[in-house]
Write a protein that holds these residues in place. Structure first.
Motif, PDB file in Angstrom:
ATOM      1  N   HIS A  85       0.827  -1.210   0.000  1.00 54.74           N
ATOM      2  CA  HIS A  85       0.000   0.000   0.000  1.00 54.74           C
ATOM      3  C   HIS A  85       0.858   1.255   0.000  1.00 54.74           C
ATOM      4  O   HIS A  85       0.542   2.229  -0.696  1.00 54.74           O
ATOM      5  CB  HIS A  85      -0.947  -0.022   1.208  1.00 54.74           C
ATOM      6  CG  HIS A  85      -2.157  -0.872   0.994  1.00 54.74           C
ATOM      7  ND1 HIS A  85      -3.406  -0.367   0.729  1.00 54.74           N
ATOM      8  CD2 HIS A  85      -2.293  -2.226   0.968  1.00 54.74           C
ATOM      9  CE1 HIS A  85      -4.277  -1.352   0.559  1.00 54.74           C
ATOM     10  NE2 HIS A  85      -3.617  -2.500   0.715  1.00 54.74           N
ATOM     11  N   LEU A  86       1.952   1.248   0.757  1.00 49.61           N
ATOM     12  CA  LEU A  86       2.833   2.418   0.773  1.00 49.61           C
ATOM     13  C   LEU A  86       3.396   2.685  -0.616  1.00 49.61           C
ATOM     14  O   LEU A  86       3.425   3.835  -1.076  1.00 49.61           O
ATOM     15  CB  LEU A  86       3.982   2.204   1.759  1.00 49.61           C
ATOM     16  CG  LEU A  86       4.969   3.379   1.868  1.00 49.61           C
ATOM     17  CD1 LEU A  86       4.295   4.590   2.501  1.00 49.61           C
ATOM     18  CD2 LEU A  86       6.211   2.982   2.673  1.00 49.61           C
ATOM     19  N   SER A  87       3.831   1.631  -1.292  1.00 44.88           N
ATOM     20  CA  SER A  87       4.415   1.820  -2.621  1.00 44.88           C
ATOM     21  C   SER A  87       3.373   2.308  -3.615  1.00 44.88           C
ATOM     22  O   SER A  87       3.685   3.073  -4.529  1.00 44.88           O
ATOM     23  CB  SER A  87       5.053   0.516  -3.111  1.00 44.88           C
ATOM     24  OG  SER A  87       4.072  -0.463  -3.396  1.00 44.88           O
ATOM     25  N   ARG A  88       2.121   1.903  -3.427  1.00 43.72           N
ATOM     26  CA  ARG A  88       1.095   2.243  -4.413  1.00 43.72           C
ATOM     27  C   ARG A  88       0.512   3.638  -4.212  1.00 43.72           C
ATOM     28  O   ARG A  88       0.353   4.389  -5.173  1.00 43.72           O
ATOM     29  CB  ARG A  88      -0.020   1.199  -4.388  1.00 43.72           C
ATOM     30  CG  ARG A  88       0.397  -0.107  -5.047  1.00 43.72           C
ATOM     31  CD  ARG A  88      -0.677  -1.172  -4.949  1.00 43.72           C
ATOM     32  NE  ARG A  88      -0.325  -2.365  -5.726  1.00 43.72           N
ATOM     33  CZ  ARG A  88      -0.987  -3.517  -5.660  1.00 43.72           C
ATOM     34  NH1 ARG A  88      -2.046  -3.633  -4.859  1.00 43.72           N
ATOM     35  NH2 ARG A  88      -0.609  -4.549  -6.401  1.00 43.72           N
ATOM     36  N   PHE A  89       0.213   4.028  -2.969  1.00 47.08           N
ATOM     37  CA  PHE A  89      -0.455   5.321  -2.830  1.00 47.08           C
ATOM     38  C   PHE A  89       0.490   6.488  -3.052  1.00 47.08           C
ATOM     39  O   PHE A  89       0.043   7.624  -3.267  1.00 47.08           O
ATOM     40  CB  PHE A  89      -1.229   5.427  -1.500  1.00 47.08           C
ATOM     41  CG  PHE A  89      -0.441   5.758  -0.264  1.00 47.08           C
ATOM     42  CD1 PHE A  89      -0.018   7.066  -0.001  1.00 47.08           C
ATOM     43  CD2 PHE A  89      -0.167   4.777   0.695  1.00 47.08           C
ATOM     44  CE1 PHE A  89       0.662   7.377   1.153  1.00 47.08           C
ATOM     45  CE2 PHE A  89       0.518   5.089   1.855  1.00 47.08           C
ATOM     46  CZ  PHE A  89       0.944   6.395   2.082  1.00 47.08           C
TER      47      PHE A  89
END
Length: 520
Positions: A85-89
């Motif tokens: 999630h960190l990499s995506r948002f």
């Protein structure tokens, strides 16, 4: 790829600025150290993190949300998904895409930091980063979107994405999906362990990588503007005594003295019969070592600061595996790099101003001691319709003005972001981008002055006022090399192509100049 590339070993000795540049220019290949102690230290960090999770430890960014969401607890069954999630948002960067050399530098800098052993990452992650470099898989990283603390989160998310096979990359110069590039290279997408996305993204790798590139460009400009000053002095019939080593022993800034010594050596072949046009030249000649020398003297400080940052652990939290302690801090803050960028761009812009002033003297018949107006090489019967370097000098003035305008320090423009959690930020990446822009503009001014001094020397040679012997072997060889790119301007002609070629030569550090190094 050729087989004569040098190896840059990660996990043994500290990397230098030149190591990063060699990797970015593909003159080197990355090698992850096989040292048992190094690998054991990396593994111990990953094992310690696993132990903390088994013991239900409370770890920022592993069992909590990010930033202002630190108070949000992440249940154990969702911990494994959090890095994704960190990499995506953070995949919301805009602006131009960093060039391949810049992206490779980013990969090298991030790998160097993670190899310090404080980040709790796996050897698999380090290998995957090294493999991106080795196989020339470069993430397409938008240059805008970082405030420089909490590190270069948004641009580095594109590195994290490439590691796991998401988003687009350049693979050997061709745009493709990260998934396809990894498959073609025989690599498997990485599954991010707890904290690994944070370890990749929460650091100063982009700003540091860009400033490593800025460093080598600024270092080369110190040498090239010294050589150009010597040529401008010859073209303007300047006084070589301004660069006497005895003068600079009386004010012994070492970089300034080195610049003066280079110029003095370049002028040493003029001979005893040479008569300068003035006892004291105007400041853009006489004080050139005092202008270039400030940058030369600061390069050691810039190197030290950048190489400390390059070889540091700069994410959060850090793991002290010797005492099994988790340390929550703020090493992602890019203040030191921001200061280097803001300082360097000011000193580089002064070189643009110096070159612009020298060129203004060279083209103006009120100051150039007998050279043709605007350095036109036209025959007398055609002089009325030829304008030589008139427009190039206007262009140089425009580029100089823009460079000077860019010297407002970026680091003072902190903005409170992310629900006032990131309420004081470094702006280091913006500062680094500004510095690169100032370098580009200055290199354009330097290219223009190269045209001017080359034409001035040619005119003096044509009139018999300067001989090849007076130029001396080093300067004469440089002029001969320069003539391969610069035509003698007898009739007006478009010079954009020549200027672009010269800028490329400057950025590729094409001409061998002086043997001594100012920032070794």
């Amino acid at each position: 790829m050729t087989d004569n590339r040098i190896n840059v070993i990660f996990g043994e000795n500290d990397l230098t600025v030149e190591d990063v540049i060699a990797l970015s220019e593909q003159r080197a290949q990355p090698v992850l150290s096989g040292d048992r102690d190094f690998r054991a230290r990396i593994q111990k960090g990953a094992d310690f993190l696993d132990q903390q999770l088994r013991d239900k430890g409370h770890i920022y960014g592993v069992t909590t949300g990010y930033g202002d969401s630190v108070s949000r607890r992440v249940p154990p069954e969702l911990v494994a998904e959090l890095p994704l999630h960190l990499s995506r948002f953070h995949g919301c960067g805009l602006g131009d895409i960093l060039g391949p050399e810049q992206a490779r530098a980013v990969l090298a800098v991030r790998l160097a930091s993670l190899c310090t052993g404080y980040s709790g990452v796996s050897v698999d992650l380090l290998n995957q980063l090294a493999n991106l470099l080795a196989h020339d898989i470069t993430p397409l990283i938008p240059e805008e979107g970082s405030v420089g603390a909490s590190g270069d989160l948004t641009p580095l998310s594109y590195v994290a994405a490439a590691l796991i096979g998401e988003r687009d990359v350049l693979y050997r110069g061709q745009k493709t999906s990260a998934q396809d590039a990894l498959a073609t290279a025989g690599l498997t997408p990485l599954t991010l362990r707890p904290k690994e996305a944070l370890a990749i993204m929460n650091g100063t790798a982009v700003m540091t990588a860009l400033m490593c590139q800025a460093f080598v460009r600024a270092n080369y400009l110190c040498k090239l503007t010294s050589r150009i000053t010597a040529l401008a002095s010859m073209g303007l019939l300047g006084n070589p005594a301004h660069f006497d080593k005895r003068l600079f022993a009386a004010k012994p800034h070492p970089g300034q003295a080195q610049i003066a010594a280079w110029i003095e050596d370049d002028l040493s072949s003029l001979g005893d019969d040479y008569q300068p046009a003035r006892l004291q030249d105007r400041y853009s000649l006489r004080c050139a070592p005092h202008v270039i020398g400030v940058l030369a003297d600061m390069m050691q400080t810039f190197r030290k600061t950048l190489e400390i940052e390059l070889n540091s652990a700069n994410d959060n939290p850090l793991l002290d595996v010797t005492e099994n302690t988790i340390l929550h801090g703020g090493h992602f803050y890019g203040g030191h790099v921001a200061f280097v960028a803001d300082g360097m761009k000011t000193l580089v812009a002064n070189l643009a101003d110096l070159m612009d002033r020298q060129m203004a003297l060279l083209v103006d018949t009120k100051f150039n001691h007998g050279l043709a107006s605007n350095l036109s090489g036209a025959d007398p019967d055609r002089a009325s319709i030829n304008h030589g370097l008139k427009a190039v000098q206007i262009g140089a003035s425009a580029w100089t003005a823009e460079a000077l305008k860019q010297t407002m320090p970026a680091s003072v423009f902190s903005r409170s972001t992310e629900c006032h959690n990131q309420d004081k930020v470094s702006m280091g990446t913006i500062a680094a981008r500004d510095c690169l822009r100032v370098l580009q503009l200055t290199e354009q001014v330097v290219a223009a002055n190269l045209l001017a001094v080359g034409q001035a020397i040619a005119l003096r040679e044509k009139s018999g006022e300067l001989t090849k012997e007076q130029l001396g072997p080093k300067v004469s060889a440089f002029i001969d090399n320069l003539k391969e790119d610069i035509p003698f301007i007898a009739e007006d002609q478009p010079l954009e192509g020549t200027l672009r070629l010269l800028v490329s030569r400057i950025q590729n550090r094409h001409w061998a100049l002086y043997d001594e190094e100012i920032a070794s």
